[in-house]
Design an enzyme around this catalytic site. Sequence first.
Site, mmCIF file in Angstrom:
data_model
loop_
_atom_site.group_PDB
_atom_site.id
_atom_site.type_symbol
_atom_site.label_atom_id
_atom_site.label_comp_id
_atom_site.label_asym_id
_atom_site.label_seq_id
_atom_site.Cartn_x
_atom_site.Cartn_y
_atom_site.Cartn_z
ATOM 1 N N GLY A 81 0.817 -1.207 0.000
ATOM 2 C CA GLY A 81 0.000 0.000 0.000
ATOM 3 C C GLY A 81 0.845 1.247 0.000
ATOM 4 N N SER A 82 0.311 2.298 0.593
ATOM 5 C CA SER A 82 0.999 3.591 0.544
ATOM 6 C C SER A 82 1.921 3.771 1.735
ATOM 7 C CB SER A 82 -0.036 4.710 0.563
ATOM 8 O OG SER A 82 -0.637 4.767 1.847
ATOM 9 N N CYS A 136 1.939 -0.001 -8.598
ATOM 10 C CA CYS A 136 3.179 0.372 -7.910
ATOM 11 C C CYS A 136 4.406 0.220 -8.804
ATOM 12 C CB CYS A 136 3.339 -0.457 -6.643
ATOM 13 S SG CYS A 136 3.105 -2.218 -6.917
ATOM 14 N N GLU A 143 5.508 -3.395 1.003
ATOM 15 C CA GLU A 143 5.635 -3.267 -0.446
ATOM 16 C C GLU A 143 4.976 -1.942 -0.813
ATOM 17 O OE1 GLU A 143 6.574 -5.694 -3.047
ATOM 18 O OE2 GLU A 143 7.646 -6.809 -1.491
#
Lengths: 494, 490
Positions: free
Chosen positions: A201-202, A261, A223
Amino acid sequence: MEDLILSSSENNNNNNIETAVKELRETFNSGKTKEEQWRTTQLKNLLCLLMEKQEHIHTALQHDLGKHPVESFRDEVGPLIKSVNYALKGLKKWMVGKKADLPLAVFPASAHLVPEPLGVVLIISSWNFPFGLSLEPLIGAIAAGNAVVLKPSELSPASSSTLANLIHTYLDTKAIRVIEGDVTVGQQLLQQKWDKIFFTGSASVARIVMTAAAKNLTPVALELGGKCPAVVDSLSSSWDRKIAVNRIISAKFGACAGQACIGVDYILVDKKFASTLVEVMKAAMLKMFGENPKESKTVARIVNKSHFSRLKNLLDDPMVKDSIVHGGSLDEDNLFIEPTLLVNPPIKAGIMTEEIFGPLLPIITLEKIEDSIEFINSMPKPLALYAFTNNETLMKKLSTGTSSGSILFNDAMLQYAADSIPFGGVGGSGFGRYHGKFSFDEFSHEKAIMRRSYLLDFWFRYPPWNDNKLQLLRSAYRFDYLGVVLIILGLKRS
Amino acid sequence: MEGFGGLSNSINGLKQAFRNGETRAVDWRKSQLQAILRFLAENEDRIFEALKQDLGKHPVEAYRDEIGVVKKSAEHSLLHIKQWMAPKKGQLPLLLFPSRAEVLPEPLGTVLIFGSWNFPISLTLDPLIGAISAGNTVVIKPSELAPACSSLLSSTIPLYLDNKAVKIVEGGSDIAQELLQQQWDKIFFTGSPRVGRIVMSAAAKHLTPVTLELGGKCPVILDSYSGSDLKSAVKRIAGGKWGPCAGQACIGIDYLLVQQKLAPVLIESLKRCIKRFYGDNVQNLQSICRIVNKNHFDRICSLLEEPGVAASIVYGGSLDRENLMIEPTILLDPPLDAQIMTEEIFGPLLPIITLDKIEESIDFINARPKPLAIYAFTNDKKLKDRILQETSSGSVTFNDTIIQFICDALPFGGVGQSGFGRYHGKYSFDTFSHEKGVLHRSFFPELEPRYPPWNDFKLEFIRLAYNFDYVGLLLHLLGLRRLFIPNRAR
């Protein structure tokens, strides 16, 4: 179509979460998930899920993101099938561990490294590839013998409920659970004690996850993303240009409309080559997505109003708007943004300081292509770096002069499907890695096992201390076995 | 010594040095490793003196546990560093031919290492060796609880290592807090779980990866033994309890599990061994460290003051507060809910817990947090297998203690409450590296089915591709597939 979207009836309040985690821990402690048979069965069942329920998966992704079924297959289902097969094939060998070499100084002895599961793990996945980013880590967690809670993103609700329904149907719910919900549920989950947390995620949410993990000293894998650049050299062959552009355009707009991403975030190109590049890009975009990308359904839509507004704001800056050379139209009702090219938007604008995560492709021109190294290094380390070039020197400079999760020459996003290459970030793009055996390792503890015997107990290991023993230790450390023998025989002094 | 303002500047200097590429070349890294070896060789006496001052460590113990360990690590790294730095080939599927892939290790950048006070030389320099081998710039914060060693490192390391790349920052918890506010590319911490939490929380703000080398209550299981084997086992147990820093060691034995009927023989054997190794009078103890400071001394004493604990002492128990010496002490079945059995002892007290059957040790261990090491003296294969499969720990050693520490081929690190991450040997190099995937593709041939516009042909192609079904792909491309696979429902 609606009846293909499977709902799940979990009532996810805190009590239920605690109960669920307690049950999973009991299952883990019973040893069931450690057995090879159990792991294989779960993986095989997961494979059945993927083979039998593709329509449901595609429908959910269509609902959440407007993804075309072929894109869904190419980016999510296909790689998952490959990964489950890879894990099934390698599992036995991975579980056995390996032998370690020991120095003679500890002879006689033998040592092995044996992987063991960590316990009960939490996987938090993202909304852009909701099946891929949930199930790929799940494969690793199961293969390694853990019990698992999966928390899919609530921003892709159809996928979340489909996942919950399918996993609870196909897999062993005493050991694997999907817990759906929003931020509140997420926070409740983070209060529990986990043996590992795997987060996609962020960066801002990652900080919350790692801070919560710190309370229990829980190891985490993060990640994240970053601004993944594509460096495009001045390619002389028109074939090379066409292929390079195909790969860039497909990786930018064709994979969840840039909400990826490892998608291409921006381009770096020599200013003399820029206009050629733009022309080839426009042609490729027309071929791939048609005159009307929205109608052709080959470009996904933006996940929700909030992200749509975020992207709209990036374009609202007048100097950014002026730099648009193709596309730029926005359809708020349908959450659709046309694939858009920009040339030299201001470097300080949001579109160049934040991860775009959308179908806007800035092209930044440089005096010479080698300047790309300094440009890239002025930003946080990205998850991926792409470079399209035949120049070996430039390749070497980029490879050793920059840092990123991975670097791919003359293609984009493919590293996602490479089982033998670790997939993970560095610096701002995160830490920890998975795919292939790396998934298994990420959810394992490699236990060192040493076996010694009673023969040859060196007396100089024990006090009371004297100079003789010191000499012997010195020699033993140098693994100077002759020296040890000579000292023992009294033939060698310090 | 750095003032607070100077700290940021120093760190920026290290980051700049890293950006300038000064730490990348293998020659630079080797020169630093050689400099560490020279530091050890030329300052051995001063190191012995500092360890004696901080911990009362005997030179032989100091050599065995600190100097020898670091020397061996540096030599091992020098021998293998080129190999470690080289990219490793990976494989890509045939479908992507022509292509090549490799995994290339690269340094993380500027890293922070927190040392601990019990092995103040090896727990700072051993991780340093890993950080340098991997090509990083480094700040080391030695523990202020071992001030002579901290000061020795601070004054002498700069005479050997490249000051633009390696800095020692001395100080207490306020300096540590200041350091934790900065942005690092990695933090390597050895110490207690309590401080480990603080470090990890601080690291979370910058999303900095951390390695936490913590401890735990490392048990030793003693199965039934014949005469000579028992003698050997007892030597190794004694050596593993009081040998490393008088029990103040993360992989030191914390407590012992034994079958009840064997306890008397064991205790007698241990007593004899202790007397032989260390002497029998707290005023005259030899070859054993003292307690690091009054705080820890009082902490250990308070363990003995709880009800039921003092009564369980069967040997030792004498205290010399002035000299911070505690006699090697054996306790038999202290209460399980006393602190001596709920917290890591980190001192020269050995509780012996008796069980009806030795197999009960497995449940006993599993009821407690996962330790850094489990030791078991047994020849019973079934018991060994049960220990391996039913317990979890950083490592397991059969029929010896501590020795896994000097094996470079074994990863050294914890699990659960004993930490995460690992080092020693190549694992040190890896822990301070990022393994970057480097993939090369060619522009020719091209696989059109990767791209939209979409159709059934392309979907089938992709399906076959993910199955690595090359024959199927060929037939599909030639349009012949439907001759072989009738009416596939989709």
